[in-house]
Design a protein around this motif. Structure first.
Motif, short mmCIF file in Angstrom:
data_model
loop_
_atom_site.label_atom_id
_atom_site.label_comp_id
_atom_site.label_asym_id
_atom_site.label_seq_id
_atom_site.Cartn_x
_atom_site.Cartn_y
_atom_site.Cartn_z
N SER A 1 40.61 56.77 41.96
CA SER A 1 41.98 56.67 42.48
C SER A 1 42.09 55.54 43.49
O SER A 1 41.10 55.13 44.11
N HIS B 1 45.47 42.67 32.07
CA HIS B 1 45.53 43.98 31.43
C HIS B 1 46.86 44.61 31.81
O HIS B 1 47.36 44.38 32.91
N SER B 2 47.39 45.41 30.94
CA SER B 2 48.67 46.05 31.24
C SER B 2 48.50 47.10 32.33
O SER B 2 47.39 47.57 32.60
N LYS B 3 49.61 47.46 32.94
CA LYS B 3 49.58 48.51 33.97
C LYS B 3 49.12 49.84 33.35
O LYS B 3 48.41 50.62 33.99
N LYS B 4 49.47 50.04 32.09
CA LYS B 4 49.04 51.25 31.40
C LYS B 4 47.53 51.29 31.26
O LYS B 4 46.89 52.32 31.48
N GLU B 5 46.94 50.14 30.90
CA GLU B 5 45.48 50.07 30.79
C GLU B 5 44.82 50.34 32.14
O GLU B 5 43.79 51.01 32.22
N GLU B 6 45.40 49.80 33.20
CA GLU B 6 44.85 50.02 34.54
C GLU B 6 44.81 51.51 34.87
O GLU B 6 43.81 52.02 35.37
N ASP B 7 45.91 52.19 34.58
CA ASP B 7 46.00 53.62 34.90
C ASP B 7 45.06 54.45 34.03
O ASP B 7 44.50 55.45 34.50
N GLU B 8 44.88 54.05 32.77
CA GLU B 8 44.10 54.85 31.84
C GLU B 8 42.59 54.58 31.93
O GLU B 8 41.78 55.48 31.77
N LYS B 9 42.22 53.33 32.16
CA LYS B 9 40.80 52.95 32.10
C LYS B 9 40.06 53.12 33.43
O LYS B 9 38.87 53.39 33.44
N ASN B 10 40.75 52.91 34.53
CA ASN B 10 40.06 53.01 35.82
C ASN B 10 39.69 54.46 36.12
O ASN B 10 40.46 55.38 35.88
#
Length: 258
Positions: A50, A38-47
């Motif tokens: 913190s 998964h992209s880093k963007k997906e990680e930041d948005e979906k998780n």
């Protein structure tokens, strides 16, 4: 004056240290999109949690794990320290490791599956782990403390007791099991990864389970996929390269909601 570190101490501490060292290795690659599932963007948005909270949660579980390990070694140990004198053949060690793997897999499959099927347990306990929709290495042990105790710590204790392994052998087994668990949650697909070669249960397999379409599938962890295949919860997948870098895990079969 000779300073000795007991096998029991190493059996308690080594898996904890290995967890953070091996996770740190994967942190070096997480910014490289060409290896990510998964992209880093997906990680930041979906998780939904913190990283600070994840670290605190893992440290809490490891504290509980260490306490249980100390109690277990104390109860099963003896003043004669037989592990210092007894020698086991490679066959014996292999048998113990395989037995421990089967016991751990069996316990975790059925406990893990039940935590999904029981709505109360999922909502109040197991859902914490699934706040990491996009898993990463040092989030492998992030879950509710009760789940950590029942699923991981008790499962490990049963594997230790039923396999008959010594505290010295447990150092290597639980360090190996820790590395495997971290690898399954790393969210990466690195070339030449031996776990991907020798185990069908890997980072892509477990990633399926963390996605919405896969929460009723791929319960097996951390080694084999046998129980999923026997009991009809196995979801095959394909792993395809993305045009802009990285990989995409796609389920092969159509998923129907119950």
């Amino acid at each position: 004056m000779e300073f000795k570190i007991s096998d029991e101490f190493l059996g308690t501490v080594a898996p904890l240290v290995v967890y953070w060292v091996y996770s740190g290795f994967y942190v070096l690659f997480e910014s490289n999109e060409k290896y990510r599932l998964h992209s880093k963007k997906e990680e930041d948005e979906k998780n939904l949690v913190s990283k600070r909270t994840v670290v605190k949660g893992v440290l809490l579980q490891q504290t509980i794990q260490a306490i249980v390990a100390i109690i277990l070694f104390t109860v099963t140990g003896s003043d004669e320290s037989p592990t210092m004198n007894e020698k086991h053949s490679l066959f014996d060690l292999g048998r113990q490791f395989f037995t421990a793997m089967v016991v751990l897999d069996t316990w975790q499959y059925f406990m893990h599956r039940y935590m999904h099927q029981n709505k109360f347990l999922y909502r109040h306990i197991h859902s914490l782990h699934h706040r990491l929709v996009v898993p990463y290495a040092y989030g492998a042990l992030y879950n509710h403390p009760l789940e950590g105790l029942l699923l991981d710590t008790v499962g490990g204790a049963l594997a230790f007791l039923l396999s008959g392994m010594s505290p010295r052998a447990s150092i290597f087994f639980f360090s190996f099991a820790t590395i495997k668990t971290v690898d399954d949650h790393c969210g990466l697909w690195l070339p030449g990864n031996l776990f991907h070669i020798f185990f069908r249960n890997n980072s892509a397999y477990h990633d399926v389970h963390h996605q919405l379409y896969g929460t009723k599938y791929n319960y097996s962890q951390p080694f084999f996929v046998v129980w999923d295949k026997i009991l009809g919860t196995h979801m095959p997948y394909t792993l395809e390269k993305k045009e802009n870098g990285g990989f995409e895990v796609r389920p092969v079969k159509v998923v129907k909601d119950d």
